[in-house]
Design a protein around this motif. Structure first.
Motif, mmCIF file in Angstrom:
data_model
loop_
_atom_site.group_PDB
_atom_site.id
_atom_site.type_symbol
_atom_site.label_atom_id
_atom_site.label_comp_id
_atom_site.label_asym_id
_atom_site.label_seq_id
_atom_site.Cartn_x
_atom_site.Cartn_y
_atom_site.Cartn_z
ATOM 1 N N ALA A 180 0.831 -1.207 0.000
ATOM 2 C CA ALA A 180 0.000 0.000 0.000
ATOM 3 C C ALA A 180 0.865 1.257 0.000
ATOM 4 C CB ALA A 180 -0.930 -0.010 1.218
ATOM 5 N N TYR A 215 -6.740 3.264 -1.354
ATOM 6 C CA TYR A 215 -7.862 2.712 -0.602
ATOM 7 C C TYR A 215 -8.730 1.804 -1.478
ATOM 8 C CZ TYR A 215 -6.778 6.016 3.162
ATOM 9 O OH TYR A 215 -6.172 6.708 4.183
ATOM 10 N N GLU A 216 -8.882 2.177 -2.739
ATOM 11 C CA GLU A 216 -9.652 1.326 -3.663
ATOM 12 C C GLU A 216 -8.971 -0.030 -3.831
ATOM 13 O OE1 GLU A 216 -10.072 3.418 -7.311
ATOM 14 O OE2 GLU A 216 -11.361 5.004 -6.467
ATOM 15 N N GLU A 250 -9.562 -2.137 -0.886
ATOM 16 C CA GLU A 250 -10.934 -2.662 -0.890
ATOM 17 C C GLU A 250 -10.998 -3.971 -1.668
ATOM 18 O OE1 GLU A 250 -14.641 -2.448 0.640
ATOM 19 O OE2 GLU A 250 -13.088 -0.920 0.921
#
Length: 458
Positions: free
Chosen positions: A287, A301-302, A305
């Motif tokens: 990340a 963040y996507e 997810e």
């Protein structure tokens, strides 16, 4: 009718019924849940306990037994399964798996057979068992890392799943619990037993299992119409050149960071970190790299997810199936099926080879039926020193092959943790995976028996 005979008959009927319904296309989770609960009800009718501390009410006992499996398998093993499947989805999303293919393509472009690549993957995965002792944990880890790589190199999903589920077909890890127990019961030094008795046997068996995988998976692929070639062009070439990814070259290492970490954060070199912790750390590192590359928090963040959705899919596809398989296996145990099989071996008394073969066969059958190699071996290993003492033979002559085939039985059982987890992740039937492992597994048993007769002193 004798209770042991009745237990065996009920157990065999349950196994045949479960296999038959799954073959007909019924949902495997539903079948295993239904038959497993029915077996628990039968166990109660026979006066057997289905929980360690019965509460006195059958509905409460059955419900508590089922929830206990959800709690156990959904918490520890289930969580590592979910996070590994989420990790796999995240690695695909950020393009790390594509980078692995891109890097591997150059040295592998001259390999014309995907099955040669498959065998290389099998040997590599087998070596990983030195670090990951749990067959289920290793199988799930390979499904998250090696499986997508193999399938993109042209190996069919059933063949790749067979590789991921059979790497512990024999035991290579000198510090595994069953090796330690086997050495103790054989009255042997652990280092000598592990490295002079077990390891050579395992390496020889793995060599022949690899050959069996090559021919058997190729045969099965052809029978199932899964082989695709165009004018003799290797599948790995057509698949690799089709990959389009802008992920940086350094992402190559990301899918392998957890396995690298196992050797570094082992408690000796650095503070010990469990496999799940290493996967979490790798996701966190990825990340951060994604943020450095894209400079967009929303996009990071996507991507995360995608990881979370993969975890959710892992629960519905794999963890619930593991629980269902656990209920089925617990039902078999509750009616006395496993105990009856164990007791059937206690009357054995004959020559060393016959006793060894009898113990190997019974251990294999129980491991397949119960879905647990350790459960079968831990139960039977108590018999071996007594039988060896009565016949005046080396207990290792009986114990070593028993221990090995208990591992083999796990890769031939449609209800074992590794088979359920791998088949669920690969989206194939557990029985299809059993078929894919059947010939390599039987080859492993044959090699173990022959090796025992030739190289382990009586």
């Amino acid at each position: 009718m004798h209770s042991a005979t009745l237990s065996i008959l009920i157990g065999v009927f349950a196994l045949i019924a479960a296999g038959g319904f799954i073959i007909k296309g019924y949902n495997a989770k539903g079948v295993l849940f239904t038959i497993g609960i029915a077996l628990l009800v039968v166990a109660l009718a026979l006066g057997n306990d289905v929980v360690k501390t019965p509460g006195g009410h059958p509905v409460a006992d059955v419900s508590n037994s089922i929830y206990a499996l959800f709690e156990k398998r959904g918490g520890g093993l289930g969580m590592i399964i979910m996070i590994l499947i989420g990790f796999s989805a995240y690695m695909s999303h950020v393009g790390a798996n594509d980078v692995v293919i891109r890097v591997l393509y150059k040295p592998l472009r001259h390999v014309r057979s995907p099955y040669v690549l498959m065998i290389g993957g099998f040997i590599l995965a087998g070596l990983m068992s030195f670090a990951i002792h749990s067959a289920t944990a290793l199988g799930v880890f390979l499904m998250a890392t090696l499986f997508p790589i193999m399938t993109r190199l042209g190996i069919s999903a059933p063949s790749a799943a067979a590789i991921c589920s059979s790497t512990t077909v024999v035991n290579l890890a000198p510090t595994a619990a069953d090796v330690i127990l086997a050495a103790e019961k054989a009255n042997a030094d652990l280092i000598d037993f592990a490295f002079k008795t077990i390891l050579p046997m395992s390496l020889v068996a793995l060599f022949f299992v690899a050959i069996a995988h090559y021919y058997w998976q190729r045969y099965c692929d052809r029978r199932e119409g899964l082989v695709q070639t165009t004018n003799g062009t290797p599948l790995c070439s057509t698949e690799a050149t089709a990959l389009q990814s802008d992920a940086p070259l350094g992402y190559f290492v990301l899918p392998f960071l957890p396995i690298i970490g196992l050797f570094i954060f082992d408690g000796a070199i650095a503070e010990k970190v469990e496999l799940g912790g290493l996967v979490v750390l790798t996701i966190f590192i990825t990340a951060l790299l994604e943020f450095a590359r894209t400079k967009k928090v929303a996009k990071v963040y996507e991507g995360l997810e995608v990881c979370y959705r993969g975890m959710a899919e892992g629960f519905s596809a794999v963890v619930v199936l593991l629980v269902a398989a656990g209920i089925f296996a617990h039902g078999l145990e509750s009616i006395g099926f496993v105990k009856a099989l164990i007791e059937s071996a206690q009357s054995t008394g004959a020559a060393a080879n016959i006793v060894m073969l009898a113990l190997v066969i019974i251990t294999l059958i129980v491991a397949i039926a119960a879905g647990s190699g350790n459960a079968a071996f831990f139960a039977f290993v108590e018999l071996a020193p007594k039988l060896a003492g009565q016949m005046g033979i080396n207990p290792a002559y009986l114990i070593a092959p028993m221990m090995q085939v208990s591992n083999t039985g796990r890769s031939l059982s449609p209800v074992s943790g590794v088979m359920v987890a791998v088949s669920g992740a690969a989206k194939i039937s557990p029985l299809l995976l059993v078929k894919r492992n059947s010939v390599p597994g039987l080859v492993a048993v044959l090699v173990v028996v022959v090796y025992t007769m030739m190289f382990i002193p009586k």
